[in-house]
Motif scaffolding. Sequence first.
Motif, PDB file in Angstrom:
ATOM      1  N   ASN A   1      30.501  86.388 -26.834  1.00  0.00           N
ATOM      2  CA  ASN A   1      29.531  86.008 -25.948  1.00  0.00           C
ATOM      3  C   ASN A   1      30.006  84.057 -25.982  1.00  0.00           C
ATOM      4  O   ASN A   1      28.730  83.856 -27.366  1.00  0.00           O
ATOM      5  CB  ASN A   1      28.266  85.732 -25.811  1.00  0.00           C
TER       6      ASN A   1
ATOM      7  N   ILE B   1      23.515  87.920 -23.909  1.00  0.00           N
ATOM      8  CA  ILE B   1      23.844  88.724 -23.371  1.00  0.00           C
ATOM      9  C   ILE B   1      23.510  90.267 -23.083  1.00  0.00           C
ATOM     10  O   ILE B   1      23.477  90.355 -24.051  1.00  0.00           O
ATOM     11  CB  ILE B   1      25.221  88.457 -22.669  1.00  0.00           C
TER      12      ILE B   1
ATOM     13  N   PHE C   1      25.163  93.397 -22.250  1.00  0.00           N
ATOM     14  CA  PHE C   1      26.187  94.517 -22.055  1.00  0.00           C
ATOM     15  C   PHE C   1      26.447  95.843 -22.421  1.00  0.00           C
ATOM     16  O   PHE C   1      25.692  96.238 -23.286  1.00  0.00           O
ATOM     17  CB  PHE C   1      27.651  93.685 -22.922  1.00  0.00           C
TER      18      PHE C   1
ATOM     19  N   ASN D   1      29.027  97.025 -16.905  1.00  0.00           N
ATOM     20  CA  ASN D   1      28.973  95.804 -16.027  1.00  0.00           C
ATOM     21  C   ASN D   1      30.380  96.081 -16.236  1.00  0.00           C
ATOM     22  O   ASN D   1      31.211  95.381 -16.022  1.00  0.00           O
ATOM     23  CB  ASN D   1      28.988  94.724 -17.951  1.00  0.00           C
TER      24      ASN D   1
ATOM     25  N   ILE E   1      30.231  90.182 -15.902  1.00  0.00           N
ATOM     26  CA  ILE E   1      29.195  88.841 -17.422  1.00  0.00           C
ATOM     27  C   ILE E   1      28.325  87.468 -16.643  1.00  0.00           C
ATOM     28  O   ILE E   1      29.322  87.161 -16.377  1.00  0.00           O
ATOM     29  CB  ILE E   1      30.008  89.098 -18.625  1.00  0.00           C
ATOM     30  N   GLN E   2      27.002  87.836 -16.483  1.00  0.00           N
ATOM     31  CA  GLN E   2      26.815  86.759 -15.737  1.00  0.00           C
ATOM     32  C   GLN E   2      27.443  85.972 -14.915  1.00  0.00           C
ATOM     33  O   GLN E   2      26.606  84.538 -14.825  1.00  0.00           O
ATOM     34  CB  GLN E   2      26.152  85.752 -17.365  1.00  0.00           C
TER      35      GLN E   2
END
Length: 198
Positions: A25, A31, A33, A37, A185-186
């Motif tokens: 990260n 985050i 996770f 994901n 991720i994001q």
Amino acid sequence: MVRLLSDRFSGATHSLPEFLVVVNNRSKGVIDFSTDNVTATSGEKSVRVFTYEKLRKRIETEAAIQAFAAAMNGASQSMAASMPQQSYHTGSAYAYGSGGYARANYTGTTTTYNPAASAIARSNIQANTSSQISSIAMSRDAALGDTTSMLRRDTIMPGAFAGGVVKMYGQDLRRGKPLKITVQIQGEQHDFYFDVGR
């Protein structure tokens, strides 16, 4: 990072395709996770990814089925060992008398029961069944122990690393087709490609 952990796989629980997935990260936020994901495709086909809970349930279910089958097999063998034994015999008899020679054929069945031999056989069958069930339980426990390194839902703080092993359904992989593992991720998508042999 996605790293292949085994270069051979099958659909069997003990040899599923497995990968190590690690996330760093580098953002300023937290985050969340998990295996949610991680997705995979083989050719154009989606590949199912095991969650920690689903794999543990599969291992426990397979072990329960194997133990039940071993117990039923032992019970049927034990019942057979308790039954009286029958032997079949045939023959001919000849006789000579004042009327001359005579011949007769006969068939017969003899039923015998040896309680001591039956008890020994049942004891051996029960010991063998217990050994099989213990072996199944040990294999189950080893497989469950192997799941401790699997990827589970985790909160990754800024600057920290997190990850774990991701296992997939081996029967979903198409031989000769590339395997693509995607980690999202994001809003970022990271694709990793692996060759699958024929």
